[in-house]
Motif scaffolding. Structure first.
Motif, mmCIF file in Angstrom:
data_model
loop_
_atom_site.group_PDB
_atom_site.id
_atom_site.type_symbol
_atom_site.label_atom_id
_atom_site.label_comp_id
_atom_site.label_asym_id
_atom_site.label_seq_id
_atom_site.Cartn_x
_atom_site.Cartn_y
_atom_site.Cartn_z
ATOM 1 N N LYS A 136 0.919 -1.081 -0.203
ATOM 2 C CA LYS A 136 -0.121 -0.152 -0.455
ATOM 3 C C LYS A 136 0.546 1.106 0.389
ATOM 4 C CE LYS A 136 -4.106 -2.313 -0.625
ATOM 5 N NZ LYS A 136 -4.526 -2.530 -1.527
ATOM 6 N N GLY A 137 2.155 1.466 -0.320
ATOM 7 C CA GLY A 137 2.775 2.336 0.021
ATOM 8 C C GLY A 137 2.827 2.538 -1.840
ATOM 9 N N SER A 138 3.720 4.207 -2.288
ATOM 10 C CA SER A 138 3.859 4.612 -3.953
ATOM 11 C C SER A 138 5.307 4.003 -4.094
ATOM 12 C CB SER A 138 3.259 6.404 -3.387
ATOM 13 O OG SER A 138 1.723 6.332 -2.909
ATOM 14 N N ILE A 139 5.007 3.595 -5.419
ATOM 15 C CA ILE A 139 6.006 3.594 -6.311
ATOM 16 C C ILE A 139 5.781 4.221 -7.928
ATOM 17 C CG2 ILE A 139 5.338 1.706 -7.508
ATOM 18 C CD1 ILE A 139 8.437 0.610 -6.990
ATOM 19 N N THR A 140 6.808 5.067 -8.525
ATOM 20 C CA THR A 140 6.419 5.432 -9.809
ATOM 21 C C THR A 140 7.148 4.353 -10.211
ATOM 22 O OG1 THR A 140 6.889 7.383 -8.830
ATOM 23 C CG2 THR A 140 7.439 7.497 -10.850
ATOM 24 N N VAL A 141 6.438 4.280 -11.713
ATOM 25 C CA VAL A 141 7.112 3.382 -12.399
ATOM 26 C C VAL A 141 6.374 4.431 -13.773
ATOM 27 C CG1 VAL A 141 6.467 0.622 -13.604
ATOM 28 C CG2 VAL A 141 6.097 1.182 -11.075
ATOM 29 N N ASP A 142 7.940 4.180 -14.942
ATOM 30 C CA ASP A 142 8.145 5.212 -15.542
ATOM 31 C C ASP A 142 7.176 6.479 -15.493
ATOM 32 O OD1 ASP A 142 9.026 3.637 -17.648
ATOM 33 O OD2 ASP A 142 7.875 2.731 -19.196
ATOM 34 N N ILE A 144 4.256 6.690 -13.330
ATOM 35 C CA ILE A 144 3.466 7.032 -13.088
ATOM 36 C C ILE A 144 3.256 6.952 -11.314
ATOM 37 C CG2 ILE A 144 1.715 6.067 -13.555
ATOM 38 C CD1 ILE A 144 2.905 4.578 -15.835
ATOM 39 N N SER A 145 2.465 7.253 -11.209
ATOM 40 C CA SER A 145 2.562 7.272 -9.318
ATOM 41 C C SER A 145 1.632 5.968 -8.906
ATOM 42 C CB SER A 145 2.228 8.559 -8.665
ATOM 43 O OG SER A 145 1.519 8.755 -7.078
ATOM 44 N N LEU A 146 2.250 4.917 -8.591
ATOM 45 C CA LEU A 146 1.364 4.117 -8.444
ATOM 46 C C LEU A 146 0.989 3.339 -7.229
ATOM 47 C CD1 LEU A 146 2.004 1.939 -11.813
ATOM 48 C CD2 LEU A 146 -0.273 3.022 -11.186
ATOM 49 N N THR A 147 -0.162 2.511 -6.431
ATOM 50 C CA THR A 147 -0.157 2.116 -5.144
ATOM 51 C C THR A 147 0.493 0.447 -5.394
ATOM 52 O OG1 THR A 147 -1.826 4.005 -4.776
ATOM 53 C CG2 THR A 147 -1.530 1.417 -2.835
ATOM 54 N N VAL A 148 0.953 0.280 -4.885
ATOM 55 C CA VAL A 148 1.788 -1.040 -4.462
ATOM 56 C C VAL A 148 0.373 -2.149 -3.667
ATOM 57 C CG1 VAL A 148 3.007 -3.361 -3.626
ATOM 58 C CG2 VAL A 148 4.471 -0.869 -4.010
ATOM 59 N N VAL A 155 9.440 -8.606 -5.623
ATOM 60 C CA VAL A 155 8.590 -8.366 -6.852
ATOM 61 C C VAL A 155 7.420 -8.133 -6.094
ATOM 62 C CG1 VAL A 155 6.801 -10.317 -8.813
ATOM 63 C CG2 VAL A 155 9.203 -10.327 -8.356
ATOM 64 N N PHE A 156 6.526 -6.697 -6.453
ATOM 65 C CA PHE A 156 5.573 -6.523 -6.033
ATOM 66 C C PHE A 156 4.346 -6.196 -7.535
ATOM 67 C CE2 PHE A 156 8.261 -2.780 -8.218
ATOM 68 C CZ PHE A 156 7.357 -2.172 -8.991
ATOM 69 N N SER A 157 2.996 -5.924 -7.032
ATOM 70 C CA SER A 157 1.680 -5.698 -7.951
ATOM 71 C C SER A 157 0.779 -4.487 -8.326
ATOM 72 C CB SER A 157 0.948 -7.147 -7.099
ATOM 73 O OG SER A 157 1.885 -8.815 -7.228
ATOM 74 N N LEU A 158 0.698 -4.525 -9.119
ATOM 75 C CA LEU A 158 0.175 -3.603 -9.028
ATOM 76 C C LEU A 158 -1.376 -3.486 -9.977
ATOM 77 C CD1 LEU A 158 2.773 -1.432 -11.154
ATOM 78 C CD2 LEU A 158 2.093 -0.906 -8.679
#
Length: 221
Positions: A136-142, A144-148, A155-158
């Motif tokens: 439920k933390g935040s991560i930026t992928v390419d 894009i601000s996304l929630t884990v 390995v994490f899921s989106l």
């Protein structure tokens, strides 16, 4: 700084080699550049770049050799579609989270599968970044601000909803795709703070372990 809320998709027009690095020309489409000046920052797939010319339909930016090596920008070609976001202002809505535009490492899409109208992606991060990724933390992928949604090891899921699929380059992801990752900056500062006086010692760039936490009273016996 950025928020990780992609404002538009752009297209790479050209990549011009210049003495070991590259000048990118990017057509920005619907992105409003009326308030952008030379020297302003624009995030391209999560990488903070500086606008060095504004030809009217987009901008150009110089990309260093190090950035080409450490991010997916080195894999771009003319016609590649990229996520774009202008730097935030004091009045910007912080709809995502604080993003610096400094990529921490490359992730790899491991798998994807439908989940109702969403798509669930599993992404493998470099081992050294796993400690910064939380449920439920935040991560930026390419960019894009996304929630884990979940995390298991590195390995994490989106879970990507239809709107995000439409407005970003996520629709192009496939197993094996490389993506730019930026972990939550708060996690990095917290690690440094927990080091206390050790942070001033030469060669100490991290090293928080369960043993360290126990020795310094952060864990109950």
């Amino acid at each position: 700084m950025f928020t990780g809320i992609v404002e538009a998709k752009g297209e790479i027009v050209s990549l011009t080699p210049k003495g070991g690095d590259v000048t990118l020309r990017i057509r920005t489409g619907v992105l409003d550049l009326s308030d952008v000046q030379l020297g302003d920052s624009i995030a391209v797939n999560g990488v903070c770049l500086t606008a060095v010319t504004l030809p009217g339909d987009g901008f150009t930016a110089d990309v260093s050799g190090e950035t080409l090596r450490l991010t997916t920008l080195g894999n771009l070609r003319a016609g590649s579609i990229v996520n774009l976001e202008k730097a935030l202002t004091p009045t910007t809505r912080l709809g995502g989270h604080l993003v610096s535009g400094h990529v921490d490492g490359l992730g790899e899409v491991v798998s994807m599968k439908p989940d109702a109208r969403s798509i669930r992606f599993d992404i493998r991060a470099p081992d050294e970044l796993a400690k910064y990724i939380a449920h439920k933390g935040s991560i930026t992928v390419d960019g894009i601000s996304l929630t884990v949604n979940s995390v298991e090891g590195a390995v994490f899921s989106l879970n990507i909803v239809p709107h995000t699929q439409k407005m970003t380059t996520i629709a192009e992801w496939q197993p094996g795709s490389k993506v730019n990752l930026e972990v939550d900056v708060i996690a990095r500062y917290l690690e440094r703070l927990l080091m206390g006086e050790r942070a001033a010692q030469s060669g100490q760039s991290g090293g928080i372990s369960m043993a360290f936490l126990a020795e310094n009273g952060y864990l109950k016996p």
